[in-house]
Design a protein around this motif. Structure first.
Motif, PDB file in Angstrom:
ATOM      1  N   CYS A 208       1.093  -1.231   0.051  1.00  0.00           N
ATOM      2  CA  CYS A 208      -0.155  -0.133  -0.283  1.00  0.00           C
ATOM      3  C   CYS A 208       1.073   1.052   0.200  1.00  0.00           C
ATOM      4  O   CYS A 208       0.469   2.433  -0.784  1.00  0.00           O
ATOM      5  CB  CYS A 208      -0.893   0.210   0.953  1.00  0.00           C
ATOM      6  N   GLY A 209       2.202   0.917   0.718  1.00  0.00           N
ATOM      7  CA  GLY A 209       3.200   1.727   0.738  1.00  0.00           C
ATOM      8  C   GLY A 209       2.931   3.430   1.268  1.00  0.00           C
ATOM      9  O   GLY A 209       3.361   4.009   1.922  1.00  0.00           O
ATOM     10  N   ILE A 210       1.603   3.295   2.767  1.00  0.00           N
ATOM     11  CA  ILE A 210       1.954   3.546   3.572  1.00  0.00           C
ATOM     12  C   ILE A 210       3.028   3.493   4.242  1.00  0.00           C
ATOM     13  O   ILE A 210       2.828   5.114   5.035  1.00  0.00           O
ATOM     14  CB  ILE A 210       0.800   3.526   4.967  1.00  0.00           C
ATOM     15  N   CYS A 211       3.633   3.029   5.000  1.00  0.00           N
ATOM     16  CA  CYS A 211       5.155   3.378   5.471  1.00  0.00           C
ATOM     17  C   CYS A 211       6.013   3.966   4.685  1.00  0.00           C
ATOM     18  O   CYS A 211       6.634   4.877   5.448  1.00  0.00           O
ATOM     19  CB  CYS A 211       5.796   1.754   6.177  1.00  0.00           C
ATOM     20  N   ALA A 212       6.328   3.679   3.984  1.00  0.00           N
ATOM     21  CA  ALA A 212       7.092   4.927   3.126  1.00  0.00           C
ATOM     22  C   ALA A 212       6.579   6.111   3.121  1.00  0.00           C
ATOM     23  O   ALA A 212       7.968   7.450   3.358  1.00  0.00           O
ATOM     24  CB  ALA A 212       7.142   4.115   1.376  1.00  0.00           C
ATOM     25  N   VAL A 213       5.329   6.500   2.766  1.00  0.00           N
ATOM     26  CA  VAL A 213       5.572   7.655   3.374  1.00  0.00           C
ATOM     27  C   VAL A 213       4.962   8.530   4.735  1.00  0.00           C
ATOM     28  O   VAL A 213       5.821   9.633   4.705  1.00  0.00           O
ATOM     29  CB  VAL A 213       3.375   8.174   3.055  1.00  0.00           C
ATOM     30  N   GLU A 214       4.776   7.696   5.424  1.00  0.00           N
ATOM     31  CA  GLU A 214       5.070   7.820   7.126  1.00  0.00           C
ATOM     32  C   GLU A 214       6.515   8.092   7.283  1.00  0.00           C
ATOM     33  O   GLU A 214       6.997   8.537   8.456  1.00  0.00           O
ATOM     34  CB  GLU A 214       4.016   7.357   8.208  1.00  0.00           C
ATOM     35  N   CYS A 215       7.139   7.566   6.982  1.00  0.00           N
ATOM     36  CA  CYS A 215       8.168   7.241   7.263  1.00  0.00           C
ATOM     37  C   CYS A 215       9.622   8.685   6.993  1.00  0.00           C
ATOM     38  O   CYS A 215       9.611   9.500   6.373  1.00  0.00           O
ATOM     39  CB  CYS A 215       9.244   6.391   6.323  1.00  0.00           C
ATOM     40  N   PRO A 216       9.943   8.962   9.216  1.00  0.00           N
ATOM     41  CA  PRO A 216      10.559   9.901   8.959  1.00  0.00           C
ATOM     42  C   PRO A 216      11.790   9.926   7.669  1.00  0.00           C
ATOM     43  O   PRO A 216      12.179  11.480   7.248  1.00  0.00           O
ATOM     44  CB  PRO A 216      10.613  10.366   9.782  1.00  0.00           C
ATOM     45  N   GLY A 217      12.446   9.319   7.954  1.00  0.00           N
ATOM     46  CA  GLY A 217      13.920   8.925   7.192  1.00  0.00           C
ATOM     47  C   GLY A 217      14.983   9.735   8.256  1.00  0.00           C
ATOM     48  O   GLY A 217      14.691  10.249   9.512  1.00  0.00           O
ATOM     49  N   LYS A 218      15.917   9.319   7.905  1.00  0.00           N
ATOM     50  CA  LYS A 218      17.099   9.926   7.792  1.00  0.00           C
ATOM     51  C   LYS A 218      17.420  11.431   7.755  1.00  0.00           C
ATOM     52  O   LYS A 218      17.931  11.225   6.027  1.00  0.00           O
ATOM     53  CB  LYS A 218      18.085   9.141   8.533  1.00  0.00           C
ATOM     54  N   LYS A 219      18.174  12.974   7.871  1.00  0.00           N
ATOM     55  CA  LYS A 219      18.130  13.782   7.044  1.00  0.00           C
ATOM     56  C   LYS A 219      18.135  13.974   5.283  1.00  0.00           C
ATOM     57  O   LYS A 219      18.997  13.804   4.978  1.00  0.00           O
ATOM     58  CB  LYS A 219      19.815  13.512   6.666  1.00  0.00           C
ATOM     59  N   GLY A 220      16.649  13.672   5.826  1.00  0.00           N
ATOM     60  CA  GLY A 220      15.652  14.066   4.541  1.00  0.00           C
ATOM     61  C   GLY A 220      15.597  12.549   3.697  1.00  0.00           C
ATOM     62  O   GLY A 220      15.225  12.916   2.195  1.00  0.00           O
ATOM     63  N   LYS A 221      16.776  11.140   3.838  1.00  0.00           N
ATOM     64  CA  LYS A 221      16.775  10.790   2.982  1.00  0.00           C
ATOM     65  C   LYS A 221      15.139   9.102   3.991  1.00  0.00           C
ATOM     66  O   LYS A 221      15.635   9.391   4.871  1.00  0.00           O
ATOM     67  CB  LYS A 221      17.717   9.872   3.298  1.00  0.00           C
ATOM     68  N   LYS A 222      14.441   8.852   2.983  1.00  0.00           N
ATOM     69  CA  LYS A 222      13.350   7.576   3.925  1.00  0.00           C
ATOM     70  C   LYS A 222      14.434   6.279   3.506  1.00  0.00           C
ATOM     71  O   LYS A 222      14.593   6.316   2.777  1.00  0.00           O
ATOM     72  CB  LYS A 222      12.929   8.304   2.323  1.00  0.00           C
ATOM     73  N   ALA A 223      13.643   5.972   5.123  1.00  0.00           N
ATOM     74  CA  ALA A 223      14.775   4.455   5.182  1.00  0.00           C
ATOM     75  C   ALA A 223      13.639   3.841   4.857  1.00  0.00           C
ATOM     76  O   ALA A 223      13.883   2.294   4.411  1.00  0.00           O
ATOM     77  CB  ALA A 223      14.315   4.514   6.370  1.00  0.00           C
ATOM     78  N   ILE A 224      12.420   3.913   3.416  1.00  0.00           N
ATOM     79  CA  ILE A 224      11.658   3.228   3.167  1.00  0.00           C
ATOM     80  C   ILE A 224      11.474   3.716   1.758  1.00  0.00           C
ATOM     81  O   ILE A 224      10.335   4.866   1.528  1.00  0.00           O
ATOM     82  CB  ILE A 224      10.242   3.069   3.589  1.00  0.00           C
ATOM     83  N   VAL A 225      11.777   3.309   0.632  1.00  0.00           N
ATOM     84  CA  VAL A 225      10.983   3.434  -0.441  1.00  0.00           C
ATOM     85  C   VAL A 225      10.158   2.073  -1.762  1.00  0.00           C
ATOM     86  O   VAL A 225      10.625   1.052  -1.274  1.00  0.00           O
ATOM     87  CB  VAL A 225      12.425   3.318  -1.719  1.00  0.00           C
ATOM     88  N   MET A 226       9.227   2.614  -2.516  1.00  0.00           N
ATOM     89  CA  MET A 226       8.777   2.110  -2.829  1.00  0.00           C
ATOM     90  C   MET A 226       8.370   1.716  -4.363  1.00  0.00           C
ATOM     91  O   MET A 226       9.337   2.398  -5.280  1.00  0.00           O
ATOM     92  CB  MET A 226       7.566   2.327  -3.563  1.00  0.00           C
ATOM     93  N   GLU A 227       9.631   0.674  -5.062  1.00  0.00           N
ATOM     94  CA  GLU A 227       9.429  -0.185  -6.282  1.00  0.00           C
ATOM     95  C   GLU A 227       8.604  -0.748  -6.883  1.00  0.00           C
ATOM     96  O   GLU A 227       8.145  -1.817  -6.307  1.00  0.00           O
ATOM     97  CB  GLU A 227      10.981  -0.357  -6.256  1.00  0.00           C
ATOM     98  N   GLU A 228       8.359  -0.501  -8.348  1.00  0.00           N
ATOM     99  CA  GLU A 228       7.707  -1.499  -8.990  1.00  0.00           C
ATOM    100  C   GLU A 228       7.921  -2.592  -8.847  1.00  0.00           C
ATOM    101  O   GLU A 228       9.342  -2.942  -8.994  1.00  0.00           O
ATOM    102  CB  GLU A 228       7.947  -0.754 -10.681  1.00  0.00           C
TER     103      GLU A 228
END
Lengths: 94, 322
Positions: free
Chosen positions: A71-91
């Motif tokens: 669904c990708g909720i995790c990727a949207v909600e991930c604050p990441g570190k220094k502007g870099k997401k820790a979760i990305v969605m890939e096809e």
């Protein structure tokens, strides 16, 4: 006519047996965890509709791809570190 | 009995009582709320579940995603079923046949709660059973293909309030069920969203704690019915709260507390514009409908503020007397 005591027990199933069911094949997009950007906030875990983030001793591990529907909720909600997401969605399938 | 601190690290050490492998849609808001509810509870739970998305999709035979005793009931009687279970529990306790502390929760969607299950809910609350009723409100009959319910917001496009040349979506405002439940004079009533997980879990604990009936209304995004991408459940819940479309508040023994007041209340269009079900409202001839949506939100929010101010003034008067 049978009394209720004689009737067979209805649709009683084993607790939590849906765990055996594969919903991972629903995914069109696949989340990828980038551990170095992960601050272990666990937002992905608390917001996952499919209990598809494995957690051990208070720290997240790999995705449970058997259940993740992408669904990708995790990727949207991930604050990441220094502007870099820790979760990305890939096809999927690419 | 020890309670788990409301910190994600600590909570994540608990067993998830709703497993993956259920067949709710990708990105559904309901299972997020349900997981949080069961993680918040530190006592054994028995649940009754009204017919609806949650019930159908979590228990497709021969599978069940629930790791608690769980009873499927018809659309209209989840509250009656859980009342019966709670009454039986009290009887067994009185007879000394059971000693364990157990809590009872009924789950229903907005169709099963606002509409079809409303009389049994009202009855269970009035009889004073020690139960918690949780409504996950996604604002329509999503399970059967997006028919309007009395929880559907004003102007929403559904298959039974289709936006077109005849009507611009649903003509009626949403029924304010949380306030109706508060009017039952029960010990605890609250409204929350799964995006506000700490607020939700605190409210679940309070609801389980009180002796007597409690009701929690939880906004649960439905990307199929709201016409949003699958990753929006949490963001749209936040917008619902920031625009005061869905204020976070609670009634404890009749006393209102607003749990969150946005520093800057966003216009309701911020919440509406991300959702396809409101798309038609943004065409120029429907501007007055957007204004009306804003008026409906303002009216409810201002009434809440006034009511809370009244309680505060009342308490100050009491303090001065002492």
């Amino acid at each position: 006519m049978k009394g209720w005591r004689e009737l067979e027990i209805g649709a009683v199933t084993e607790a939590g047996s849906a765990d055996e069911y594969n919903t991972g094949s629903w995914r069109a997009f696949r989340p990828r965890w980038i551990e170095e950007n992960c601050i272990q906030c666990l937002f992905c875990w608390i917001y996952c509709p499919d209990s598809a983030i494995t957690v051990k001793d208070g720290k997240r591990g790999e995705f449970d791809y058997k259940h993740c529907k992408g669904c990708g909720i995790c990727a949207v909600e991930c604050p990441g570190k220094k502007g870099k997401k820790a979760i990305v969605m890939e096809e999927e399938g690419k | 009995m020890s309670t788990t601190p409301l910190r994600l690290k600590e909570l994540s050490k608990k067993e998830d009582l709703l497993t993956g492998g259920h067949r709710l849609c990708a990105g559904c808001g309901a299972p997020i709320a349900i997981r949080q509810i069961m993680l918040a509870a530190d006592v054994p739970i028995v649940a009754a579940n009204a017919t609806g998305c949650l019930e159908v999709s979590t228990t497709i035979y021969p599978y069940s995603a629930w790791k608690i005793p769980w009873i499927h009931t018809a659309f209209e009687n989840a509250a009656a079923t859980i009342s019966g279970v709670e009454a039986m529990y009290r009887a067994l306790k009185r007879k000394g046949k059971i000693s364990e502390e157990i809590k009872f929760i009924a789950f229903g969607g907005d169709g099963g709660t606002y509409d079809i299950g409303f009389q049994s809910l009202s009855g269970a609350m009035e009889r004073g059973h020690d139960i918690v009723y949780v409504c996950y409100d996604n604002g329509a009959y999503m399970n059967t293909g997006i028919q309007r319910s009395s929880a559907t917001p004003f102007g929403a496009n559904t298959t039974t309030s289709p936006a077109g040349s005849v009507i611009p979506g649903k003509l009626q405002p949403r029924k304010n069920l949380t306030k109706i439940m508060a009017a039952h004079g029960i010990p605890y009533v609250a409204q929350t969203t799964p995006a506000h997980w700490r607020d939700l879990m605190t409210k679940v604990r309070k609801a389980l704690e009180v002796k007597g009936p409690a009701f929690i209304n939880i906004l649960a995004s439905c990307n199929r019915g709201w016409r949003t991408p699958t990753d929006r459940a949490i963001e749209d819940s936040k917008l619902a709260v920031e625009t005061c479309f869905w204020p976070l508040y609670e009634y404890e023994n009749g006393r209102l507390t607003i749990n969150y007041k946005p520093k800057e209340k966003k216009p309701v269009v911020e919440f509406l514009k991300t959702q396809g079900r409101f798309k038609h409202l943004f065409s120029p001839e429907n501007e007055h409908l957007l204004q009306h949506s804003q008026e409906l939100v303002d009216r409810e929010w201002e009434a809440l503020l006034r009511e809370e101010a009244m309680w505060k003034a009342e308490e100050e008067k009491e303090e001065q007397k002492d």
